[in-house]
Motif scaffolding. Structure first.
Motif, mmCIF file in Angstrom:
data_model
loop_
_atom_site.group_PDB
_atom_site.id
_atom_site.type_symbol
_atom_site.label_atom_id
_atom_site.label_comp_id
_atom_site.label_asym_id
_atom_site.label_seq_id
_atom_site.Cartn_x
_atom_site.Cartn_y
_atom_site.Cartn_z
ATOM 1 N N VAL A 85 -8.920 0.878 -47.254
ATOM 2 C CA VAL A 85 -9.312 -0.541 -47.236
ATOM 3 C C VAL A 85 -10.721 -0.674 -46.667
ATOM 4 O O VAL A 85 -11.583 -1.350 -47.243
ATOM 5 C CB VAL A 85 -8.306 -1.362 -46.396
ATOM 6 N N TYR A 86 -10.956 0.010 -45.543
ATOM 7 C CA TYR A 86 -12.285 -0.062 -44.930
ATOM 8 C C TYR A 86 -13.350 0.558 -45.839
ATOM 9 O O TYR A 86 -14.444 0.023 -45.990
ATOM 10 C CB TYR A 86 -12.303 0.663 -43.574
ATOM 11 N N ALA A 87 -13.012 1.691 -46.422
ATOM 12 C CA ALA A 87 -13.986 2.370 -47.278
ATOM 13 C C ALA A 87 -14.320 1.511 -48.492
ATOM 14 O O ALA A 87 -15.493 1.301 -48.824
ATOM 15 C CB ALA A 87 -13.447 3.733 -47.707
ATOM 16 N N ALA A 88 -13.269 0.988 -49.139
ATOM 17 C CA ALA A 88 -13.496 0.179 -50.344
ATOM 18 C C ALA A 88 -14.320 -1.064 -50.015
ATOM 19 O O ALA A 88 -15.122 -1.522 -50.827
ATOM 20 C CB ALA A 88 -12.156 -0.219 -50.971
ATOM 21 N N PRO A 128 -12.741 4.152 -52.422
ATOM 22 C CA PRO A 128 -11.724 4.051 -51.377
ATOM 23 C C PRO A 128 -11.764 5.232 -50.393
ATOM 24 O O PRO A 128 -10.798 5.482 -49.681
ATOM 25 C CB PRO A 128 -10.418 4.059 -52.174
ATOM 26 N N GLU A 129 -12.854 5.974 -50.356
ATOM 27 C CA GLU A 129 -12.935 7.153 -49.504
ATOM 28 C C GLU A 129 -14.249 7.148 -48.743
ATOM 29 O O GLU A 129 -15.142 6.360 -49.023
ATOM 30 C CB GLU A 129 -12.824 8.418 -50.370
ATOM 31 N N TYR A 130 -14.333 8.050 -47.791
ATOM 32 C CA TYR A 130 -15.593 8.251 -47.079
ATOM 33 C C TYR A 130 -16.123 9.640 -47.423
ATOM 34 O O TYR A 130 -15.366 10.612 -47.458
ATOM 35 C CB TYR A 130 -15.381 8.142 -45.565
ATOM 36 N N ALA A 131 -17.406 9.728 -47.669
ATOM 37 C CA ALA A 131 -17.975 11.004 -48.097
ATOM 38 C C ALA A 131 -18.266 11.921 -46.912
ATOM 39 O O ALA A 131 -18.380 13.126 -47.082
ATOM 40 C CB ALA A 131 -19.252 10.757 -48.898
#
Lengths: 211, 187
Positions: free
Chosen positions: B128-131, B156-159
């Motif tokens: 949710v935060y990533a998106a 929806p992810e963090y790199a």
């Protein structure tokens, strides 16, 4: 950064700290906040849910009713007409109107058949004990009508629930409600005749109900 | 099986009107995620409470007046998303956040505190935060004594990911010159 530890199997994009935990994450269901009838009514009163929205409360979920297409609308009209004509004053036909099924359910069934109680319903919506039968006309949401909705009606002890399958041209007659569903669910084909348990002498043909 | 029915979704405006109408209990933590009302389990246990007290103390000391700390208070992430992170690190804004809730653009980082590893529902929030594009997300495991640091949201992810343990020194991307010791944060 002075210390960088990448998960070994996941050098690029990371969803979580390890694959194992990621798998567990995806199994977690979203903890939706259930809505009570009281809260639902307050949303309508305050205009948060608009007066023309076709929504119903099914086991704490606010569900948008499907678009009423021509076959669906026609069959609702047809069934309403036949019920009113044949049942006369024996029952009140309650089409497209809300029913209080439980503290967390206020469905908007296609047609409810409720006990005739004079002007009682002027002040009180029918409750499940007033409901003799519910009919849902099902074209695009058969699985919902046979799933979540069926369980809701069964738990509310709605004695008889008919699912009119527009595509198969059949009527599934659910009777003997229990906590998980209905004990008896015979399906009447297009040439069969059907009657409600409450009015065994009033017979309809599946063909005429489906129009 | 995928549900074939459609739940009514709400906007943050409708959600805030519900709160004003007294629809939720006063002690309830309800959030809006993609238009849906969601109840996350209330945080449990003394470890969570202790960390919830200590993190803002340490971070405020380090950042001084350069950021606003917002603890378990709502942040409007999008038109259909309003969350209450354990701790939000916000930009200064005039005239402040007294009359209007912080929005996504105000958020420099969020910190969530989890007091058990796998059972924690806090991890659900990562996508949710990533998106939403929250630039930095710290997930603190108070029991395991580790801090997962996620940066660079992509879908929806963090790199970017880093795991910080006791003895490490960490900082927020937005304030790289202020270093925090993990020991001090975890107490």
């Amino acid at each position: 950064m002075d210390t960088t530890r990448q998960p070994p199997d996941n050098p690029g994009m990371v969803k979580s700290v390890s694959d194992m935990e990621s798998q567990i994450d995806t199994q977690l269901e979203t903890p939706y906040r259930p809505i009570s009838v009281r809260e639902f009514d307050k949303m309508v009163d305050r205009g948060i849910i608009g007066p023309n929205e076709r929504v119903e409360l099914v086991d704490g979920r606010i569900v948008v009713r499907e678009q009423m297409n021509a076959p669906h609308a026609f069959i609702v009209a047809q069934i309403t007409r036949l019920f009113m004509h044949r049942l006369g004053d024996g029952a009140t036909v309650w089409p497209q109107l809300p029913v209080l099924a439980s503290g967390r359910s206020k469905p908007l069934p296609d047609i409810a058949l409720v006990r005739a109680r004079g002007t009682h319903y002027r002040r009180h919506l029918p409750r499940s004990e007033d409901v003799l039968a519910i009919v849902e006309v099902s074209d695009t949401r058969l699985a919902f009508d046979r799933g979540e909705k069926l369980r809701m009606y069964a738990r509310a002890e709605i004695q008889e629930y008919w699912i009119v399958d527009v595509n198969a041209r059949t009527i599934e007659m659910c009777r003997e409600p229990h906590d998980l569903g209905y004990g008896s669910r015979p399906i009447a084909g297009r040439d069969a005749s059907v009657a409600f348990t409450a009015f065994p002498d009033v017979v309809f043909s599946v063909g005429e109900l489906l129009g | 099986m995928v549900a074939e029915y459609e739940r009514r979704r709400f906007t943050t405006d409708e959600f805030n009107r519900m709160a004003e109408a007294g629809i939720f209990a006063s002690d309830e933590r309800v959030e809006l995620v993609e238009g849906h009302l969601v109840s996350y389990a209330p945080p449990q246990g003394p470890l969570h409470a202790g960390a919830l007290w200590n993190f803002p103390e340490v971070i405020r000391t380090g950042l001084g007046g350069r950021a606003v700390l917002w603890s378990q208070l709502p942040v409007i992430i999008s038109d259909t998303c309003e969350l209450e992170p354990d701790l939000s690190i916000l930009s200064h804004r005039e005239p402040g956040y007294i009359k209007a809730l912080p929005r996504l653009a105000d958020v420099r980082a969020v910190v969530e505190i989890a007091d058990s590893s796998i059972a924690s529902d806090r991890r659900r929030r990562l996508p949710v935060y990533a998106a939403a594009g929250i630039p930095e997300y710290w997930l603190v495991g108070v029991r395991q004594e580790r801090i997962q640091i996620y940066r660079d949201p992509r879908g929806p992810e963090y790199a970017s990911y880093r795991l910080a343990l006791r003895g490490d020194t960490i900082s927020f991307q937005a304030f790289p010159d202020v270093a925090f010791s993990v020991d001090e944060l975890l107490g």
